[in-house]
Write a protein that holds these residues in place. Structure first.
Motif, PDB file in Angstrom:
ATOM      1  N   GLU A 150       0.834  -1.209   0.000  1.00  0.00           N
ATOM      2  CA  GLU A 150       0.000   0.000   0.000  1.00  0.00           C
ATOM      3  C   GLU A 150       0.869   1.260   0.000  1.00  0.00           C
ATOM      4  O   GLU A 150       0.611   2.208  -0.738  1.00  0.00           O
ATOM      5  N   GLY A 153       2.383   1.811  -3.386  1.00  0.00           N
ATOM      6  CA  GLY A 153       1.381   2.335  -4.306  1.00  0.00           C
ATOM      7  C   GLY A 153       1.178   3.823  -4.118  1.00  0.00           C
ATOM      8  O   GLY A 153       1.096   4.582  -5.092  1.00  0.00           O
ATOM      9  N   SER A 154       1.110   4.255  -2.871  1.00  0.00           N
ATOM     10  CA  SER A 154       0.952   5.686  -2.568  1.00  0.00           C
ATOM     11  C   SER A 154       2.169   6.477  -3.032  1.00  0.00           C
ATOM     12  O   SER A 154       2.025   7.575  -3.580  1.00  0.00           O
ATOM     13  N   GLU A 155       3.359   5.924  -2.825  1.00  0.00           N
ATOM     14  CA  GLU A 155       4.577   6.600  -3.271  1.00  0.00           C
ATOM     15  C   GLU A 155       4.589   6.738  -4.800  1.00  0.00           C
ATOM     16  O   GLU A 155       4.990   7.783  -5.318  1.00  0.00           O
ATOM     17  N   ALA A 156       4.148   5.695  -5.503  1.00  0.00           N
ATOM     18  CA  ALA A 156       4.125   5.738  -6.969  1.00  0.00           C
ATOM     19  C   ALA A 156       3.134   6.807  -7.455  1.00  0.00           C
ATOM     20  O   ALA A 156       3.431   7.559  -8.389  1.00  0.00           O
ATOM     21  N   LYS A 157       1.966   6.894  -6.799  1.00  0.00           N
ATOM     22  CA  LYS A 157       0.980   7.921  -7.177  1.00  0.00           C
ATOM     23  C   LYS A 157       1.518   9.323  -6.922  1.00  0.00           C
ATOM     24  O   LYS A 157       1.323  10.232  -7.728  1.00  0.00           O
ATOM     25  N   LEU A 158       2.198   9.495  -5.794  1.00  0.00           N
ATOM     26  CA  LEU A 158       2.773  10.796  -5.467  1.00  0.00           C
ATOM     27  C   LEU A 158       3.855  11.179  -6.483  1.00  0.00           C
ATOM     28  O   LEU A 158       3.893  12.312  -6.960  1.00  0.00           O
ATOM     29  N   GLN A 160       4.093  10.139  -9.561  1.00  0.00           N
ATOM     30  CA  GLN A 160       3.417  10.441 -10.828  1.00  0.00           C
ATOM     31  C   GLN A 160       2.805  11.846 -10.786  1.00  0.00           C
ATOM     32  O   GLN A 160       2.914  12.605 -11.753  1.00  0.00           O
ATOM     33  N   ALA A 161       2.185  12.210  -9.691  1.00  0.00           N
ATOM     34  CA  ALA A 161       1.590  13.544  -9.554  1.00  0.00           C
ATOM     35  C   ALA A 161       2.675  14.624  -9.619  1.00  0.00           C
ATOM     36  O   ALA A 161       2.473  15.678 -10.235  1.00  0.00           O
TER      37      ALA A 161
END
Length: 182
Positions: A150, A153-158, A160-161
């Motif tokens: 989890e 996943g959050s690190e990857a979304k951050l 990407q943003a």
């Protein structure tokens, strides 16, 4: 662990009786202490895995079963390799040295990100921390494992943003630069 069921003679009012009473109190205190340690191991919020010096699993708590998908009975007496992806050891550099004394490589007490493998064959990112337990004439290792799927996943979304924001900033700078030249 100790045998707490041994029958003691009834305590008398002499020196032997005092010794039996003292021994009974010590035995009860030790029994409570061992029960507390077992409760801590079994109820930790992380997976706890106890290994001997050969990397053989000697204990496995319920959270380890939840993370890896193996019951305690399936892993006790087996190599820790069963939850480390042998086919992808390049993802776990030096993990074997965790259970060996290496001059220039020490992972004891160091939090490492590695790849674990579940019973169903799937891989997952994990955070491992290994501690060495030294007894009177032997030692063992305790491995704390946390599934960080989890968090990754959050690190990857951050990330990407942040990349999208940087691209937008570059586009804005290019637009303003073009506008100032025209």
């Amino acid at each position: 662990l100790g045998n707490f069921d041994a029958v003691l003679p009834p305590a008398s009012k002499d020196a032997l009786g005092n010794l039996v009473s003292a021994f009974s109190l010590m035995r009860e205190s030790r029994k409570i202490s061992e029960s507390k340690l077992i409760a801590i191991f079994d109820n930790s919020p992380d997976a706890f895995i106890l290994l001997d010096t050969d990397g053989i699993v000697t204990n496995w708590n319920d959270n380890a079963a939840d993370i890896f998908g193996y019951t305690k009975e399936e892993v006790i007496g087996k190599s820790f390799n069963m939850v480390m992806p042998d086919r992808r050891l390049d993802l776990n550099p030096g993990y074997i040295k965790c259970y060996q004394k290496a001059e220039n490589y020490n992972v004891i007490g160091v939090i490492r990100e590695v790849v674990g493998q579940r019973k169903d064959g799937s891989f997952f990112p994990a955070e491992f921390k290994t501690g060495e337990i030294i007894f009177e004439e032997s030692s063992a290792y305790i491995v704390t494992v946390r599934d960080i799927t989890e968090r990754k996943g959050s690190e990857a979304k951050l990330l990407q943003a942040m990349e999208v924001a940087e691209a937008a900033n570059l586009a804005k700078s290019a637009f303003l630069s073009n506008m100032s030249h025209e």
